[in-house]
Design an enzyme around this catalytic site. Sequence first.
Site, PDB file in Angstrom:
ATOM      1  N   TRP A   1       0.718  -1.297  -0.111  1.00 39.59           N
ATOM      2  CA  TRP A   1      -0.030   0.024   0.192  1.00 39.59           C
ATOM      3  C   TRP A   1       1.008   1.244  -0.180  1.00 39.59           C
ATOM      4  O   TRP A   1       0.562   2.252  -0.625  1.00 39.59           O
ATOM      5  CB  TRP A   1      -0.869   0.035   1.190  1.00 39.59           C
ATOM      6  CG  TRP A   1      -1.607   1.163   1.274  1.00 39.59           C
ATOM      7  CD1 TRP A   1      -2.741   1.590   0.723  1.00 39.59           C
ATOM      8  CD2 TRP A   1      -1.353   2.486   2.311  1.00 39.59           C
ATOM      9  NE1 TRP A   1      -3.192   2.742   1.114  1.00 39.59           N
ATOM     10  CE2 TRP A   1      -2.449   3.269   1.935  1.00 39.59           C
ATOM     11  CE3 TRP A   1      -0.339   2.712   3.039  1.00 39.59           C
ATOM     12  CZ2 TRP A   1      -2.277   4.471   2.613  1.00 39.59           C
ATOM     13  CZ3 TRP A   1      -0.499   3.845   3.746  1.00 39.59           C
ATOM     14  CH2 TRP A   1      -1.261   4.840   3.801  1.00 39.59           C
ATOM     15  N   HIS A   2       2.373   1.257   0.780  1.00 38.18           N
ATOM     16  CA  HIS A   2       2.898   2.391   0.595  1.00 38.18           C
ATOM     17  C   HIS A   2       3.638   2.687  -0.655  1.00 38.18           C
ATOM     18  O   HIS A   2       4.176   3.782  -0.722  1.00 38.18           O
ATOM     19  CB  HIS A   2       3.830   2.086   1.795  1.00 38.18           C
ATOM     20  CG  HIS A   2       3.587   2.272   3.179  1.00 38.18           C
ATOM     21  ND1 HIS A   2       2.811   1.351   3.856  1.00 38.18           N
ATOM     22  CD2 HIS A   2       3.602   3.435   4.062  1.00 38.18           C
ATOM     23  CE1 HIS A   2       2.656   1.537   4.989  1.00 38.18           C
ATOM     24  NE2 HIS A   2       3.169   2.965   5.228  1.00 38.18           N
ATOM     25  N   GLY A   3       3.592   1.754  -1.553  1.00 35.03           N
ATOM     26  CA  GLY A   3       4.287   1.945  -2.859  1.00 35.03           C
ATOM     27  C   GLY A   3       4.421   0.621  -3.644  1.00 35.03           C
ATOM     28  O   GLY A   3       4.403  -0.395  -3.046  1.00 35.03           O
TER      29      GLY A   3
END
Length: 505
Positions: free
Chosen positions: A325-327
């Site tokens: 989700w962060h990247g």
Amino acid sequence: MLFNSGIFLFDFLPTVLLVFGLLFRYRSLEAAWMWLAAASVFFYGWWNPAHIPLLLGSVCANFWLGKRLADRSHSTHGWLLAGGVIVNLGLLGFFKYWNFFASNVALVFGLEWHSTPLELPLGISFYTFHQLTYLWHCKAGRAGGTTFRHYLLYVTFYPQLIAGPIVRPMELLPQLQEARSSAFRWNDLSLGFTLLAFGLFKKMVIADHVAGWVSPVFDQPIPTNGIQLMDAWVASLAYTLQLYFDFSAYSDMALGLAKMLGLGLPGNFFSPYKATSITDFWRRWHITLSLFLRDYLYIPLGGNRLGEPRRYFNLILVMTVGGFWHGAGWTFGLWGLLHGTCLAINHGWHKWGRIRLGVPISWTVTFLSVVAGWVLFRSPSIETAGSILKACVGGSGFSIPSGWISRLPFLEAIGVTANSDWIVFSGPGQILAILGLLIFTLISPNALQLTASAFQPPNEASLPQPRASTLQWKPNLLWALFTALLFAISLLHLGQLSEFLYFQF
């Protein structure tokens, strides 16, 4: 438009507050809320106006869908909710992960892939999660009767639109429906300005300064002789501190900017480096994301109700998803996998372990695990992360400045060599600065503790205890002078603008 920019501090923010107060006085509170929603959309469009239609289209579609889900006369709620989840996650996946997915598929099949990655709409990860929580609340019958202007403000509210916190509908929407006798309250304004000053100082004076010790190691080609031990540790610890103060700064400013308008956002940061277990760390770091993953992914997967093996699998899967989700990159996925594995080990140790570690050992193991994770999180590639972690454990040799060797000649006998060619390491002063900042994170109260007597965030029950500290903020002259000092020092760095690290997620 950055919170730490002159145009925000001296143009946007005063205009928003002034017009909000005038509309409340001469029109109505609802007119003031509508102005705040319009100003928030303008704030979002300042970055790239081309992304406004996607944001507003998503808001309109999800509001309509929420209305249908809240109508208990329909029997298609399950299909509607599933459709809403698929569409929202589909948009997020298309913009954020399509190029990553396609390039990796091409790599597996030995094909060439040439494509320019899509420009990621700012804040799409956050406003997607906001709208998913709204749909789930509507399905559960807890968000019925919401007006469009309140929903628009809930999604676009500028303090939390770009980088969180992830606000649940019932944490903000009821506040918009409360009657009030005045547009502003003195305590709210003074507390909000104090939190804003806290955040500006952390970001502009501390986080942006230590950032100069990070990029030269993480973003440059790996030297032929490998990264040196001191460079690796300085860069790793500097990023550990940069991310701490940067995210802490944004969290404080989001709370403060909302509080100026008489609104309370959930707490999202609670001294995570004081944690003595990885479980404790995730109760303190990005608190609203942890709760989102727990309530909307971990528990639906079965949580800990289906036996210990399934519990550990769920923890690892959920944290890996949280990492991606962060990247869109394997380093983010490995970071999430690392934390999921640590969480599984932590829970297993508490259940089956016969030895109880003391606080110093528990903190050391937790902190080193977090630092290793941040190296993965920050690195542009797995190769870079591997080189830095290898150097941290002496894989590239043990070298120190020549002057240190002359004072401690016995080190040569155990294989320590002299070196004068460093990337970021600059000497004892730098080490003392890093240690000083680390000690500060361990002994100082955080903003939520300092303001416990004046501010109760909507997620109060989810925050670590005890929340209050001996030192408490008060709307008095001493705190006003301290706030003014922090604000003045921060303004001296106004020309050195940099984005908040969580803006990229």
